[in-house]
Motif scaffolding. Structure first.
Motif, PDB file in Angstrom:
ATOM      1  N   MET A  84      -7.961 -22.692 -18.069  1.00 44.69           N
ATOM      2  CA  MET A  84      -8.559 -21.487 -17.511  1.00 44.69           C
ATOM      3  C   MET A  84      -7.500 -20.404 -17.303  1.00 44.69           C
ATOM      4  N   PHE A  85      -6.303 -20.798 -16.852  1.00 47.68           N
ATOM      5  CA  PHE A  85      -5.225 -19.826 -16.678  1.00 47.68           C
ATOM      6  C   PHE A  85      -4.777 -19.260 -18.027  1.00 47.68           C
ATOM      7  N   ILE A  86      -4.735 -20.109 -19.050  1.00 47.41           N
ATOM      8  CA  ILE A  86      -4.377 -19.620 -20.388  1.00 47.41           C
ATOM      9  C   ILE A  86      -5.401 -18.609 -20.873  1.00 47.41           C
ATOM     10  N   ASN A  87      -6.677 -18.912 -20.689  1.00 44.25           N
ATOM     11  CA  ASN A  87      -7.734 -18.008 -21.150  1.00 44.25           C
ATOM     12  C   ASN A  87      -7.712 -16.675 -20.418  1.00 44.25           C
ATOM     13  N   ARG A  88      -7.247 -16.679 -19.182  1.00 49.05           N
ATOM     14  CA  ARG A  88      -7.280 -15.461 -18.372  1.00 49.05           C
ATOM     15  C   ARG A  88      -5.944 -14.752 -18.287  1.00 49.05           C
ATOM     16  N   ASP A  89      -4.993 -15.185 -19.097  1.00 48.38           N
ATOM     17  CA  ASP A  89      -3.682 -14.526 -19.101  1.00 48.38           C
ATOM     18  C   ASP A  89      -3.818 -13.137 -19.715  1.00 48.38           C
ATOM     19  N   ILE A  90      -3.591 -12.090 -18.934  1.00 43.40           N
ATOM     20  CA  ILE A  90      -3.778 -10.719 -19.397  1.00 43.40           C
ATOM     21  C   ILE A  90      -2.773 -10.352 -20.475  1.00 43.40           C
ATOM     22  N   ARG A  91      -1.632 -11.065 -20.516  1.00 40.24           N
ATOM     23  CA  ARG A  91      -0.606 -10.765 -21.507  1.00 40.24           C
ATOM     24  C   ARG A  91      -0.939 -11.363 -22.869  1.00 40.24           C
ATOM     25  N   MET A  92      -1.972 -12.171 -22.951  1.00 39.77           N
ATOM     26  CA  MET A  92      -2.437 -12.682 -24.241  1.00 39.77           C
ATOM     27  C   MET A  92      -3.838 -12.165 -24.560  1.00 39.77           C
ATOM     28  N   TYR A  93      -4.197 -11.028 -23.958  1.00 38.61           N
ATOM     29  CA  TYR A  93      -5.496 -10.408 -24.206  1.00 38.61           C
ATOM     30  C   TYR A  93      -5.316  -9.241 -25.175  1.00 38.61           C
ATOM     31  N   TYR A  94      -6.072  -9.264 -26.287  1.00 38.21           N
ATOM     32  CA  TYR A  94      -6.003  -8.211 -27.301  1.00 38.21           C
ATOM     33  C   TYR A  94      -7.122  -7.218 -27.017  1.00 38.21           C
ATOM     34  N   GLU A  95      -6.743  -6.078 -26.433  1.00 34.19           N
ATOM     35  CA  GLU A  95      -7.733  -5.132 -25.933  1.00 34.19           C
ATOM     36  C   GLU A  95      -8.519  -4.470 -27.048  1.00 34.19           C
ATOM     37  N   GLU A  96      -7.887  -4.189 -28.186  1.00 28.61           N
ATOM     38  CA  GLU A  96      -8.569  -3.479 -29.261  1.00 28.61           C
ATOM     39  C   GLU A  96      -9.786  -4.252 -29.785  1.00 28.61           C
ATOM     40  N   ALA A  97      -9.651  -5.549 -29.867  1.00 25.64           N
ATOM     41  CA  ALA A  97     -10.758  -6.370 -30.360  1.00 25.64           C
ATOM     42  C   ALA A  97     -11.490  -7.095 -29.232  1.00 25.64           C
ATOM     43  N   ASP A  98     -11.055  -6.852 -27.981  1.00 25.15           N
ATOM     44  CA  ASP A  98     -11.647  -7.524 -26.829  1.00 25.15           C
ATOM     45  C   ASP A  98     -11.608  -9.039 -27.005  1.00 25.15           C
ATOM     46  N   LYS A  99     -10.409  -9.552 -27.360  1.00 22.02           N
ATOM     47  CA  LYS A  99     -10.250 -10.968 -27.640  1.00 22.02           C
ATOM     48  C   LYS A  99      -9.206 -11.577 -26.694  1.00 22.02           C
ATOM     49  N   PRO A 100      -9.632 -12.378 -25.724  1.00 26.33           N
ATOM     50  CA  PRO A 100      -8.656 -13.114 -24.916  1.00 26.33           C
ATOM     51  C   PRO A 100      -8.232 -14.388 -25.634  1.00 26.33           C
ATOM     52  N   ALA A 101      -7.236 -15.040 -25.102  1.00 27.41           N
ATOM     53  CA  ALA A 101      -6.869 -16.359 -25.625  1.00 27.41           C
ATOM     54  C   ALA A 101      -8.018 -17.327 -25.358  1.00 27.41           C
ATOM     55  N   ASP A 102      -8.187 -18.273 -26.268  1.00 28.65           N
ATOM     56  CA  ASP A 102      -9.310 -19.199 -26.172  1.00 28.65           C
ATOM     57  C   ASP A 102      -8.793 -20.626 -26.323  1.00 28.65           C
ATOM     58  N   ALA A 103      -8.559 -21.281 -25.175  1.00 28.59           N
ATOM     59  CA  ALA A 103      -8.155 -22.693 -25.186  1.00 28.59           C
ATOM     60  C   ALA A 103      -9.420 -23.537 -25.273  1.00 28.59           C
ATOM     61  N   ARG A 104      -9.710 -24.022 -26.471  1.00 27.76           N
ATOM     62  CA  ARG A 104     -10.961 -24.732 -26.708  1.00 27.76           C
ATOM     63  C   ARG A 104     -10.883 -26.200 -26.301  1.00 27.76           C
ATOM     64  N   THR A 105      -9.697 -26.689 -26.069  1.00 27.45           N
ATOM     65  CA  THR A 105      -9.525 -28.056 -25.585  1.00 27.45           C
ATOM     66  C   THR A 105      -8.367 -28.065 -24.604  1.00 27.45           C
ATOM     67  N   SER A 106      -8.414 -28.964 -23.655  1.00 30.03           N
ATOM     68  CA  SER A 106      -7.344 -29.060 -22.658  1.00 30.03           C
ATOM     69  C   SER A 106      -6.487 -30.307 -22.856  1.00 30.03           C
ATOM     70  N   ASN A 107      -6.739 -31.046 -23.920  1.00 29.00           N
ATOM     71  CA  ASN A 107      -6.035 -32.316 -24.118  1.00 29.00           C
ATOM     72  C   ASN A 107      -4.563 -32.149 -24.437  1.00 29.00           C
ATOM     73  N   LEU A 108      -4.207 -31.009 -25.031  1.00 32.42           N
ATOM     74  CA  LEU A 108      -2.855 -30.875 -25.574  1.00 32.42           C
ATOM     75  C   LEU A 108      -2.046 -29.777 -24.893  1.00 32.42           C
ATOM     76  N   ASN A 109      -2.400 -29.401 -23.662  1.00 31.38           N
ATOM     77  CA  ASN A 109      -1.690 -28.312 -22.982  1.00 31.38           C
ATOM     78  C   ASN A 109      -0.198 -28.586 -22.892  1.00 31.38           C
ATOM     79  N   GLU A 110       0.159 -29.787 -22.435  1.00 33.97           N
ATOM     80  CA  GLU A 110       1.567 -30.092 -22.219  1.00 33.97           C
ATOM     81  C   GLU A 110       2.336 -30.260 -23.522  1.00 33.97           C
ATOM     82  N   GLU A 111       1.632 -30.534 -24.635  1.00 36.45           N
ATOM     83  CA  GLU A 111       2.309 -30.656 -25.918  1.00 36.45           C
ATOM     84  C   GLU A 111       2.936 -29.336 -26.342  1.00 36.45           C
ATOM     85  N   LEU A 112       2.335 -28.218 -25.902  1.00 39.15           N
ATOM     86  CA  LEU A 112       2.890 -26.913 -26.251  1.00 39.15           C
ATOM     87  C   LEU A 112       4.279 -26.729 -25.677  1.00 39.15           C
TER      88      LEU A 112
END
Length: 533
Positions: free
Chosen positions: A149-177
């Motif tokens: 949820m924090f990844i999806n709501r990170d304003i620094r990864m939000y692309y305003e021109e296309a209105d596209k935020p980050a979209d973490a579709r799974t939470s299984n691999l967060n720590e792998e990043l």
């Protein structure tokens, strides 16, 4: 099919398969047809792969180790208990008279010591089950969902021109990043020819972090090389490797403007970002934060369960492996629910402090670190148990001359454990928030409130905890003195550390702040030296 009172037969010529495109007509009448598992789509489909991070796989091995410790302690205890039970009744003399071996049919029967040992083994398995952090898996899932949820709501990864935020579709691999030097489980696809903003800087940061970057493109070699130089991926003197990829999926993605293919790629991805430049923040910021939070939370879970489990085991030794727990039943049930769980979840969600180079070396979740936390839990259990036993032994507990019983010993030890594991959590946190303060100190406060409320209930329900706090523990100055000695809650250096980590105005960690201060001091000294020169 009936239409305007006429029937029309349907044949394969009137069947439109999924993703078919209809042209040269304004509209059609149709019906959705589904034939279950016999359809071509279902026959060609496969179950999705179960993706598990390396931390989760290592955690499984840790659980196996804890099960081994659990069965080993239960086995040792049952052997000793069987031997002691066999010698309990000789020539009419009872060695452990308080267990009534002369009136026992099964559990303490000296005439059938092997059966008594088996019963004790089963009892010990249940009693020492607190070594196994069952709630750990649930807590990890909660933490990963909140991290996504924090990844999806990170304003620094939000692309305003296309209105596209980050979209973490799974939470299984967060720590792998956060272990991106050895990351394989990762893909980045650019469809348009124009180079996006921030790509050169992003690639440079990823390269410094040790990430291997490959360019997949269908352009001719000259275009590929030019793009490589433009995005700082290639430099003079480097060799290029050209690999031909003719798979249908690659060809579909190479079609400029094919939005359906891009959508399919997004739907198949674990995390989707709108701009390539956001990749460095995803990996080097969220990645190592998630990585450190998860492993610190796991280590803390192991620590607090080891402390609690070994305190039970040491009392078993003290009580000749009689199977009698030192704590009240509700104390046992609520340890992992109210007093030690919420603060662990808060750490896994909010804590911040580790540089990318530590994550890349994968030193935070090494077996040395895991066993160090477990050994620390063992030492804490040793100190708490033997200090309480020796401090309360053979002396009046209060001015009325009351001596210590099981209820007072259990209440005192439990209070010490609640303080110690919560203070250990506070020491482990690098970045305090109000939520973490509330969970840590609130858990300690809830423990005292629980003692008061639970102890006021009828003794038929509260059993050994009936008024133990109000009438025995709270009036005794020695109780608070021992808690002060175990917890060290008002230690000057400890309070200073908590204050510094709570009030700093930045969102970087404590160590990063110290590094920054040293850098500023060094620059100032250099300027002064140049000025004197």
């Amino acid at each position: 099919m009936e239409f305007e009172e006429q029937q029309y037969p349907l044949s394969p010529q009137q069947l439109l398969l999924r993703d078919s495109k209809l042209r040269n007509t304004d509209y059609v009448y149709g019906a959705v047809i589904f034939t279950g598992q016999d359809t071509k789509v279902r026959q060609n489909s496969t179950d999705p792969l179960s993706k598990r991070s390396r931390i989760e796989r290592k955690m499984d091995r840790i659980i196996y180790l804890l099960f081994f410790i659990l069965f080993l302690l239960a086995f040792i205890g049952s052997i000793i208990f069987g031997v002691e039970t066999k010698d309990d009744l000789k020539n009419g003399t009872m060695k452990r008279w308080y267990l009534r071996p002369d009136d026992s049919t099964d559990f303490f029967n000296p005439k059938d010591a092997p059966l008594a040992a088996i019963y004790h083994f089963l009892t010990a398995i249940m009693l020492f089950s607190y070594f196994i952090p069952i709630s750990l898996y649930v807590s990890i899932e909660i933490i990963k969902a909140l991290q996504s949820m924090f990844i999806n709501r990170d304003i620094r990864m939000y692309y305003e021109e296309a209105d596209k935020p980050a979209d973490a579709r799974t939470s299984n691999l967060n720590e792998e990043l956060g272990q991106s030097k050895d990351l394989i489980l990762l893909g980045a696809t650019a469809v348009e020819d124009k180079l996006q903003n921030g790509v050169p800087d992003c690639i440079d940061k990823l390269a410094q972090a040790g990430i291997k970057i490959w360019v997949l493109t269908g352009d001719k070699m000259e275009t590929e090389i030019n793009i490589g130089f433009a995005c700082s991926l290639l430099r003079q003197g480097m060799k290029q490797i050209i690999i031909g990829l003719d798979a249908p999926e690659i060809q579909a993605l190479e079609k400029a403007g094919d939005k359906s293919s891009i959508s399919k790629a997004v739907m198949s991805s674990d995390i989707a970002i709108a701009q390539f430049q956001y990749l460095d923040r995803l990996l080097l910021v969220h990645g190592h934060w998630c990585y450190r939070r998860i492993i610190t939370m796991i280590c803390y879970f192991l620590y607090k369960n080891i402390v609690f489990g070994f305190s039970l085991f040491f009392y078993e030794i003290y009580a000749s492996f009689s199977g009698q727990p030192v704590y009240n039943d509700w104390f046992l049930s609520l340890y992992n629910v109210f007093f030690t769980s919420l603060q662990a979840i808060a750490l896994g969600v909010f804590d911040q402090d580790v540089s990318a180079r530590f994550c890349l070396k994968n030193v935070l979740f090494s077996w040395f670190r895991i066993l160090s936390w477990m050994f620390s839990g063992f030492l804490s259990a040793v100190i708490i148990f033997f200090f309480c036993i020796k401090a309360l032994e053979h002396q009046a507990f209060n001015s009325d001359g009351k001596v210590v019983g099981l209820e007072i010993l259990g209440g005192t030890m439990y209070t010490c454990i609640v303080w110690v594991v919560n203070l250990q959590m506070a020491i482990s946190i690098s970045y305090f928030t109000l939520i973490q303060h509330a969970f840590i100190w609130g858990s300690i406060g809830i423990w005292y409130l629980f003692l008061v409320v639970y102890g006021a209930i009828s003794p038929s329900f509260s059993t050994t905890a009936y008024k133990v706090f109000m009438e025995a523990l709270a009036p005794a100055p020695s109780y608070w003195l021992w808690i002060r000695h175990e917890g060290q809650s008002d230690d000057v250096e400890y309070c200073k550390m908590v204050r510094q980590r709570s009030l700093r105005p930045t969102t970087v960690g404590h160590s990063a702040r110290l590094v920054a201060k040293r850098a500023v001091r060094k620059m100032h000294e250099q300027d002064m030296s140049d000025h004197r020169g």
